[in-house]
Design an enzyme around this catalytic site. Structure first.
Site, PDB file in Angstrom:
ATOM      1  N   TYR A  57       3.497   5.908 -13.400  1.00  0.00           N
ATOM      2  CA  TYR A  57       2.824   6.677 -12.341  1.00  0.00           C
ATOM      3  C   TYR A  57       2.487   8.020 -12.829  1.00  0.00           C
ATOM      4  CZ  TYR A  57       3.913   2.562  -9.265  1.00  0.00           C
ATOM      5  OH  TYR A  57       3.889   1.492  -8.629  1.00  0.00           O
ATOM      6  N   LEU A 228      -1.390  -1.148   2.742  1.00  0.00           N
ATOM      7  CA  LEU A 228      -2.435  -0.568   3.698  1.00  0.00           C
ATOM      8  C   LEU A 228      -3.785  -0.942   3.229  1.00  0.00           C
ATOM      9  CD1 LEU A 228      -0.746   2.692   4.393  1.00  0.00           C
ATOM     10  CD2 LEU A 228      -0.831   0.692   6.012  1.00  0.00           C
ATOM     11  N   ALA A 229      -4.109  -1.609   2.137  1.00  0.00           N
ATOM     12  CA  ALA A 229      -5.198  -1.974   1.534  1.00  0.00           C
ATOM     13  C   ALA A 229      -6.227  -0.965   1.475  1.00  0.00           C
ATOM     14  CB  ALA A 229      -5.581  -3.117   2.746  1.00  0.00           C
TER      15      ALA A 229
END
Length: 318
Positions: A57, A228-229
């Site tokens: 990340y 949360l798309a």
């Protein structure tokens, strides 16, 4: 038989992928540390105590800024569960982008994560993606070594199906405690696979059958990344069915006096697999909007859950 950890909980985790600045080589600074502190503070305020990382990340900067926070607050580490992942190696000019679960690579990546996070132990290590060339016995040897040295307490996987999990577990004397998959009201292959069996539409669904059932049977926590798309149903719809689902989400949120983000997480948590959503936004306001998904049981009726599914789907079930 290995003893199973009691991990069947749907309590959300906070996903730290958005922390640390850009995905480029630019170093992080005071602004990135402050942004990370604001996000982590918001997560802690709503009762989240598990924080999810991966060594890739922001090219390690997400772990590094989190390590800065741990160094500043010496009591924080004891109050949280720290999870990270390894196994993806981005292209760097000397080798192509690839998956690498060779034992020696896993050991090296964990050492690097520990340094960036400024901690002496990782609570949960997930193998980020399957490596087709990996030897399960080699992986198991590395994981046993990490556990014996006290560097990692528990292990899990990410983006793996039931057969892959079972094959690894058969070589491992330690229980696998988590499987992290992309799951949301938008990414629905995991739920549709079970109802599209024996239909033409089902042929295009690649989700491995039996994965959720295997995890439930073995006490493996299912974690949902992308929960949360990316805002599709809370302000950034990209299709007519997104807009229809967003309207229903907003209506349910108003009736139940919660934020729309909570409704999206409840949709996952309502499933009997007891899915634990990973909240990935770095916006403190959106993090706080998830408060009731942490502090309250999902308040979606059977019919409401199906209504959300069908609205997002944009067509009837078979």
């Amino acid at each position: 038989m290995t003893e199973r950890a009691n991990t069947r909980t749907s309590r959300p985790l906070y996903g730290c992928m958005g922390l640390g600045g850009t995905w480029g080589p630019e170093p992080y600074g005071a602004a990135e540390i402050a942004a990370a502190e604001a996000a982590v503070t918001a997560a802690l305020e709503i009762g989240i105590t598990a924080f999810d990382h991966a060594d890739i990340y922001r090219h390690g900067k997400s772990e590094a800024v989190f390590g800065e926070l741990l160094a500043r607050d010496h009591g924080l580490r004891a109050r949280i569960t720290l999870q990270t992942k390894c196994g993806i190696r981005p292209a760097d000019g000397t080798h192509p982008g690839m998956y690498d679960l060779r034992g020696k690579s896993v050991l090296r990546r964990v050492e690097e994560s520990l340094l960036r996070l400024r901690t002496d132990v990782i609570d949960v290590l997930l193998l980020h993606r399957p490596d087709p060339l990996a030897d399960p016995d080699d992986i198991a040897e590395a994981l046993h070594s990490l556990h014996a040295q006290g560097l990692v307490r528990r292990f899990g996987v990410s983006n793996m199906g039931a057969a892959q999990i079972a094959a690894l577990q058969s070589r491992l004397g330690l229980p696998l405690v988590a499987n992290q998959l992309e799951m949301s009201l938008h990414q629905r292959d995991w739920v549709e696979a079970g109802v599209l069996l024996n239909t033409p539409e089902g042929a295009a669904n690649g989700f491995p059958h039996g994965t959720l059932e295997h995890c439930a049977d073995q006490g493996i926590q299912v974690q949902a990344w992308g929960a949360l798309a990316q805002g599709r149903f809370t302000g950034r719809p990209t299709s007519p069915q997104d807009r229809a689902a967003a309207e229903l989400v907003a209506d349910l949120a108003e009736r139940k006096q919660v934020a729309p983000e909570t409704v999206l997480l409840w949709w996952l948590q309502r499933h009997p697999a007891r899915i634990a959503p990973v909240i990935g936004t770095s916006d403190p306001g959106r993090i706080r909007a998830c408060r009731d998904a942490v502090g309250r049981a999902p308040e979606l009726e059977h019919e409401e859950w199906y209504a959300l599914w069908l609205a997002a789907r944009g067509k009837p079930l078979p």
